[in-house]
Design a protein around this motif. Structure first.
Motif, PDB file in Angstrom:
ATOM      1  N   ARG A 161      13.372  -3.642  10.451  1.00 44.35           N
ATOM      2  CA  ARG A 161      12.824  -2.341  10.086  1.00 44.35           C
ATOM      3  C   ARG A 161      13.969  -1.358   9.871  1.00 44.35           C
ATOM      4  NH1 ARG A 161       8.088  -3.489   8.106  1.00 44.35           N
ATOM      5  NH2 ARG A 161       6.454  -3.963   9.613  1.00 44.35           N
ATOM      6  N   GLU A 203      10.725   3.130   7.192  1.00 47.48           N
ATOM      7  CA  GLU A 203       9.568   2.260   7.359  1.00 47.48           C
ATOM      8  C   GLU A 203       8.655   2.673   8.507  1.00 47.48           C
ATOM      9  OE1 GLU A 203      10.338  -2.009   6.202  1.00 47.48           O
ATOM     10  OE2 GLU A 203      12.401  -1.374   6.588  1.00 47.48           O
ATOM     11  N   HIS A 217       4.900   1.975   7.982  1.00 46.06           N
ATOM     12  CA  HIS A 217       4.259   0.718   8.360  1.00 46.06           C
ATOM     13  C   HIS A 217       3.461   0.869   9.647  1.00 46.06           C
ATOM     14  CE1 HIS A 217       6.014  -2.007   5.351  1.00 46.06           C
ATOM     15  NE2 HIS A 217       7.101  -1.265   5.436  1.00 46.06           N
ATOM     16  N   ARG A 276       5.527  -2.391  -1.932  1.00 47.71           N
ATOM     17  CA  ARG A 276       5.442  -1.597  -0.715  1.00 47.71           C
ATOM     18  C   ARG A 276       4.064  -1.763  -0.072  1.00 47.71           C
ATOM     19  NH1 ARG A 276       3.510   2.815   1.263  1.00 47.71           N
ATOM     20  NH2 ARG A 276       2.403   3.349  -0.619  1.00 47.71           N
ATOM     21  N   GLU A 284       3.813  -5.051   1.833  1.00 46.51           N
ATOM     22  CA  GLU A 284       4.506  -5.004   3.111  1.00 46.51           C
ATOM     23  C   GLU A 284       3.767  -4.128   4.110  1.00 46.51           C
ATOM     24  OE1 GLU A 284       8.369  -3.709   2.035  1.00 46.51           O
ATOM     25  OE2 GLU A 284       9.102  -5.744   1.776  1.00 46.51           O
ATOM     26  N   GLN A 285       3.170  -3.021   3.637  1.00 45.40           N
ATOM     27  CA  GLN A 285       2.570  -2.065   4.563  1.00 45.40           C
ATOM     28  C   GLN A 285       1.145  -2.447   4.949  1.00 45.40           C
ATOM     29  OE1 GLN A 285       3.094   1.974   3.477  1.00 45.40           O
ATOM     30  NE2 GLN A 285       1.778   2.774   5.077  1.00 45.40           N
TER      31      GLN A 285
END
Length: 419
Positions: A146, A151, A154, A376, A379-380
């Motif tokens: 991270r 980030e 997240h 993005r 990933e999130q």
């Protein structure tokens, strides 16, 4: 001249980083952004807070490193250490470092990441990347690196409001040595963060401009350790275990360091046999580390009989002039995204599919940012859509596959914050 700075972790050897930084400052470099891991995050936070090199040296020399081994006295005993490892996942608290650094940053007017804004009118970064400091930490709850504050999204947390010292404390949490740092996300779930060096000690490319876009200033890496050579000597079971751990945690960085473009902009400080956890560091050893840092930076900038000095224009001609324009990757990336999404959609169990086909994807160069936004979202949120889109639920393996397809493989790195 402007420069970005990436600092490797090294525990008590952080004073060597300050030595190298002092030379760069004397040569007229002004640091726009700083990234760091562990001790590099400690020094980097002070640099990002605009502490001059003379003040950095005073701060790092003035700290009593023995107090880094904090907690009740019983933890100094063998049985106490064993009990702390079993019941608290770490021998030492790490609270002293947090309090000490928090006080120093407060004197410089820094409390949260909102106090470290990065402004670039020519190439405005996305809001989540508009900070002067980036701290590397490892989220062992989710098994990934991270980059904070980039980030925090997240975890559903506002990046600007997060205390800088909390991110640094997480980055310096050497596994088993310090208790892991707890981060509670917006849903009330606890995430556990440890030393970012587990996955990346020296993220030299974190600020790189995309391929095809000329960088306006250099990124300098400062690495602590010996010159290239054997990483670990193996003699018995204990040394073999240590060598395996070094290989697992250091391979990714060594792959970058061995790259000619990375080596050409990295200052390597030979710290000899001094270990990151040698907390009984005496004044003479501190002086030696500081001198080693200055010597390495001078050799890097001015050159040696076996190595030419730093030349920014030559670096760009050698390593940046042949890269293809960024838009050349957009259309194949779009096709890869569409293909990947449909494959995953039809392979997913029926109960996970919606009655509708997957949503449309970016359709041309004008929507280049859309491809990065899609990555993005994967990933999130774990899907190719956004919040609430469960048409293609992604497992960890599928998320990694997606990043390979259109995060690392086709879209150039650095689109988030290129110089």
């Amino acid at each position: 001249m402007f420069a970005d700075l990436v600092l490797e972790g090294g525990g008590v050897k952080g004073i060597a980083l300050v030595g190298a930084i002092s030379v760069l400052e004397e040569r007229g470099y002004e640091f726009r952004r700083v990234a760091g891991t562990s001790a590099g995050a400690i020094v980097g936070s002070l640099v990002a807070a605009n502490a001059p090199a003379a003040e950095l040296e005073e701060i790092m020399r003035g700290v009593d490193y023995r107090r880094f081994q904090d907690g009740p006295r019983w933890r100094g005993l063998f049985l106490g250490k064993a009990a702390a490892l079993i019941f608290q996942q770490g021998i030492y608290e790490g609270q002293f470092v947090k309090d000490w650094l928090g006080e120093r940053l407060a004197r410089l007017g820094v409390h949260t990441f909102a106090d470290l804004p990065y402004d670039d009118p020519q190439r405005p970064p996305a809001p989540e990347y508009a900070y002067r400091l980036v701290v590397m930490t490892c989220d062992i709850s989710q098994g990934c690196l991270r980059r904070l504050p980039w980030e925090y999204g997240h975890y559903g947390l506002p990046d600007a409001d997060q205390p800088v010292v909390d991110a640094v404390r997480a980055s310096m949490s050497i596994p088993f040595f310090y208790k892991p740092a707890r981060l509670t996300d917006a849903d009330g779930r606890d995430r556990w963060l440890v030393d970012g060096a587990m996955l990346s000690r020296l993220p030299i490319d974190v600020f790189d401009a995309p391929a095809g876009m000329q960088p306006r200033w250099p990124t300098f890496g400062i690495r602590l350790g010996a010159e290239p050579g054997p990483v670990s000597e193996v003699h018995d079971t204990k040394s073999m275990s240590w060598a395996i751990l070094n290989t697992m945690t250091g391979f990714y960085d060594r792959m970058h360091i061995d790259d000619a473009a990375a080596a050409a902009r990295t200052i390597v400080i030979d710290t000899g046999t001094i270990r990151a956890t040698d907390f009984d560091l005496d004044r003479d050893t501190q002086d030696l580390l500081f001198r080693k840092g200055r010597e390495a930076a001078l050799n890097f900038l001015d050159g040696t009989p076996w190595q030419p000095g730093w030349d920014w224009e030559a670096y760009k001609r050698t390593y940046r002039s042949s890269q293809e324009p960024v838009l050349s990757a957009v259309i194949p990336a779009r096709d890869a995204i569409r293909s990947l999404r449909h494959r995953l959609y039809w392979r997913a169990p029926d109960r996970y599919r919606t009655a509708t086909a997957p949503a449309a994807l970016p359709s041309g160069p004008a929507e280049a940012g859309g491809n990065f936004e899609t990555m993005r979202r994967v990933e999130q949120f774990g899907t190719l859509g956004g919040v609430g889109d469960t048409s293609v639920p992604f497992s960890g393996v599928r998320q990694r596959a997606a990043r390979v397809h259109y995060g690392r493989g086709l879209l150039p790195r650095g689109t988030r914050s290129g110089r």
